[in-house]
Design a protein around this motif. Sequence first.
Motif, PDB file in Angstrom:
ATOM      1  N   MET A   7       0.802  -1.134   0.006  1.00  0.00           N
ATOM      2  CA  MET A   7      -0.185  -0.139  -0.017  1.00  0.00           C
ATOM      3  C   MET A   7       1.059   1.460  -0.013  1.00  0.00           C
ATOM      4  O   MET A   7       1.827   1.430   0.768  1.00  0.00           O
ATOM      5  CB  MET A   7      -0.853  -0.153   1.172  1.00  0.00           C
ATOM      6  N   HIS A   8       0.514   2.137  -0.915  1.00  0.00           N
ATOM      7  CA  HIS A   8       1.348   3.495  -1.202  1.00  0.00           C
ATOM      8  C   HIS A   8       0.493   4.349  -1.815  1.00  0.00           C
ATOM      9  O   HIS A   8      -0.511   4.086  -2.341  1.00  0.00           O
ATOM     10  CB  HIS A   8       2.581   3.104  -1.936  1.00  0.00           C
ATOM     11  N   GLN A   9       1.064   5.695  -1.538  1.00  0.00           N
ATOM     12  CA  GLN A   9       0.450   6.848  -2.243  1.00  0.00           C
ATOM     13  C   GLN A   9       1.206   7.247  -3.555  1.00  0.00           C
ATOM     14  O   GLN A   9       2.456   7.108  -3.520  1.00  0.00           O
ATOM     15  CB  GLN A   9       0.252   8.009  -1.480  1.00  0.00           C
ATOM     16  N   ARG A  52      -7.099  11.219  -5.529  1.00  0.00           N
ATOM     17  CA  ARG A  52      -5.790  11.201  -6.016  1.00  0.00           C
ATOM     18  C   ARG A  52      -4.505  10.657  -5.122  1.00  0.00           C
ATOM     19  O   ARG A  52      -3.800  10.014  -5.613  1.00  0.00           O
ATOM     20  CB  ARG A  52      -5.722  12.564  -6.594  1.00  0.00           C
ATOM     21  N   LEU A  53      -4.840  10.974  -3.814  1.00  0.00           N
ATOM     22  CA  LEU A  53      -3.774  10.389  -2.956  1.00  0.00           C
ATOM     23  C   LEU A  53      -4.087   9.400  -2.129  1.00  0.00           C
ATOM     24  O   LEU A  53      -3.541   9.184  -0.951  1.00  0.00           O
ATOM     25  CB  LEU A  53      -3.210  11.774  -2.064  1.00  0.00           C
ATOM     26  N   ALA A  54      -5.223   8.332  -2.585  1.00  0.00           N
ATOM     27  CA  ALA A  54      -5.412   7.423  -1.637  1.00  0.00           C
ATOM     28  C   ALA A  54      -4.389   6.240  -1.808  1.00  0.00           C
ATOM     29  O   ALA A  54      -3.639   6.133  -2.882  1.00  0.00           O
ATOM     30  CB  ALA A  54      -6.486   6.781  -2.415  1.00  0.00           C
ATOM     31  N   TYR A  55      -4.069   5.637  -0.733  1.00  0.00           N
ATOM     32  CA  TYR A  55      -3.424   4.540  -0.857  1.00  0.00           C
ATOM     33  C   TYR A  55      -3.783   3.335  -1.496  1.00  0.00           C
ATOM     34  O   TYR A  55      -5.168   3.147  -1.590  1.00  0.00           O
ATOM     35  CB  TYR A  55      -3.141   4.038   0.688  1.00  0.00           C
ATOM     36  N   THR A  60      -4.427   6.522   5.785  1.00  0.00           N
ATOM     37  CA  THR A  60      -3.726   5.397   6.244  1.00  0.00           C
ATOM     38  C   THR A  60      -3.746   4.286   5.224  1.00  0.00           C
ATOM     39  O   THR A  60      -4.552   3.968   4.470  1.00  0.00           O
ATOM     40  CB  THR A  60      -4.517   4.825   7.648  1.00  0.00           C
ATOM     41  N   ARG A  61      -2.922   3.375   5.489  1.00  0.00           N
ATOM     42  CA  ARG A  61      -2.587   2.147   4.660  1.00  0.00           C
ATOM     43  C   ARG A  61      -3.679   1.280   5.234  1.00  0.00           C
ATOM     44  O   ARG A  61      -3.780   0.046   4.319  1.00  0.00           O
ATOM     45  CB  ARG A  61      -1.245   1.762   4.885  1.00  0.00           C
ATOM     46  N   THR A  62      -4.190   1.327   6.359  1.00  0.00           N
ATOM     47  CA  THR A  62      -5.297   0.203   6.556  1.00  0.00           C
ATOM     48  C   THR A  62      -6.641   0.659   6.215  1.00  0.00           C
ATOM     49  O   THR A  62      -6.930   1.453   5.402  1.00  0.00           O
ATOM     50  CB  THR A  62      -4.897   0.139   8.305  1.00  0.00           C
ATOM     51  N   ARG A  63      -7.642  -0.331   6.854  1.00  0.00           N
ATOM     52  CA  ARG A  63      -9.039   0.005   6.435  1.00  0.00           C
ATOM     53  C   ARG A  63      -9.337   1.516   6.722  1.00  0.00           C
ATOM     54  O   ARG A  63      -8.722   2.097   7.483  1.00  0.00           O
ATOM     55  CB  ARG A  63      -9.862  -1.295   7.064  1.00  0.00           C
ATOM     56  N   PRO A  64     -10.343   1.933   5.959  1.00  0.00           N
ATOM     57  CA  PRO A  64     -11.165   1.184   4.865  1.00  0.00           C
ATOM     58  C   PRO A  64     -10.479   1.299   3.630  1.00  0.00           C
ATOM     59  O   PRO A  64      -9.927   2.155   3.382  1.00  0.00           O
ATOM     60  CB  PRO A  64     -12.316   1.977   5.155  1.00  0.00           C
ATOM     61  N   TYR A  65     -10.709   0.201   2.869  1.00  0.00           N
ATOM     62  CA  TYR A  65     -10.247  -0.176   1.482  1.00  0.00           C
ATOM     63  C   TYR A  65     -11.416  -0.911   0.907  1.00  0.00           C
ATOM     64  O   TYR A  65     -12.179  -1.806   1.752  1.00  0.00           O
ATOM     65  CB  TYR A  65      -8.963  -0.573   1.580  1.00  0.00           C
ATOM     66  N   ASN A 110      -7.977   4.558   1.320  1.00  0.00           N
ATOM     67  CA  ASN A 110      -8.337   5.880   1.775  1.00  0.00           C
ATOM     68  C   ASN A 110      -7.181   6.774   1.779  1.00  0.00           C
ATOM     69  O   ASN A 110      -5.871   6.474   1.660  1.00  0.00           O
ATOM     70  CB  ASN A 110      -8.839   5.787   3.356  1.00  0.00           C
ATOM     71  N   THR A 111      -7.248   8.074   1.986  1.00  0.00           N
ATOM     72  CA  THR A 111      -5.951   8.941   1.844  1.00  0.00           C
ATOM     73  C   THR A 111      -5.410   9.200   2.936  1.00  0.00           C
ATOM     74  O   THR A 111      -4.186  10.238   3.260  1.00  0.00           O
ATOM     75  CB  THR A 111      -6.640  10.386   1.285  1.00  0.00           C
TER      76      THR A 111
END
Length: 215
Positions: free
Chosen positions: A127-129, A180-183, A157-162, A154-155
């Motif tokens: 997971m990255h931006q 645009r900056l979502a992980y 954290t790398r964790t939920r929600p996804y 989401n923008t």
Amino acid sequence: MDDALFGPPTVPVAPGAVHLPGWLTPDTQADLVRRCREWASGPAGTRRHPMPRGGVMSVSMTSLGWQWAPYSYSRTLPDGTPVQPFPDLLGDLARRAVEAAYEAPYEGDPYDVALVNFYDADARMGMHQDRDERSPAPVVSLSLGDSCVFRFGNTETRTRPYTDVELRSGDLFVFGGPSRLAYHGVPRTRPGTADPALGLNGRLNITIRASGLRD
């Protein structure tokens, strides 16, 4: 490249993030696979980048237009080899992809960089931006070959929600605006799911971006 499809239903995943299944025809997919092989065999080649905190990326990457390495862009590789030019056909394809996803003319910065990522059966992407660009233009992602699980988060954290989305060969995914900056990342691929007629063992992902950079 005129046989890209423009009629598949759009699937909203998050605000500004759109999945268009089957956007590329089989002929366009085959042409892009051929071109990816040519780019990978070029003077700058393909490489697995070392990460700043140790380890090496499991994905092999070819850069076009600008050389990306965690976490910056340059016009040359570390040994001074120039980056291969950004193909006009990818810029045109990216623009049309954004217009198809958002159903509106594209009036943003010109697309000028592409990362061609190859996933074998063991490759993953954490997971990255995508935040090394100065332009807010949407990111355009094209899938070829094996299917994968694309995790779009989401923008914050790398964790939920996804949301986990299955991307198959020919699929288009565009994310911009609030997303645009979502992980995002690829926790796994599905080896052996590519159409044998494509002649590709593994998965190719072409990510096209507008850097907003100047020489």
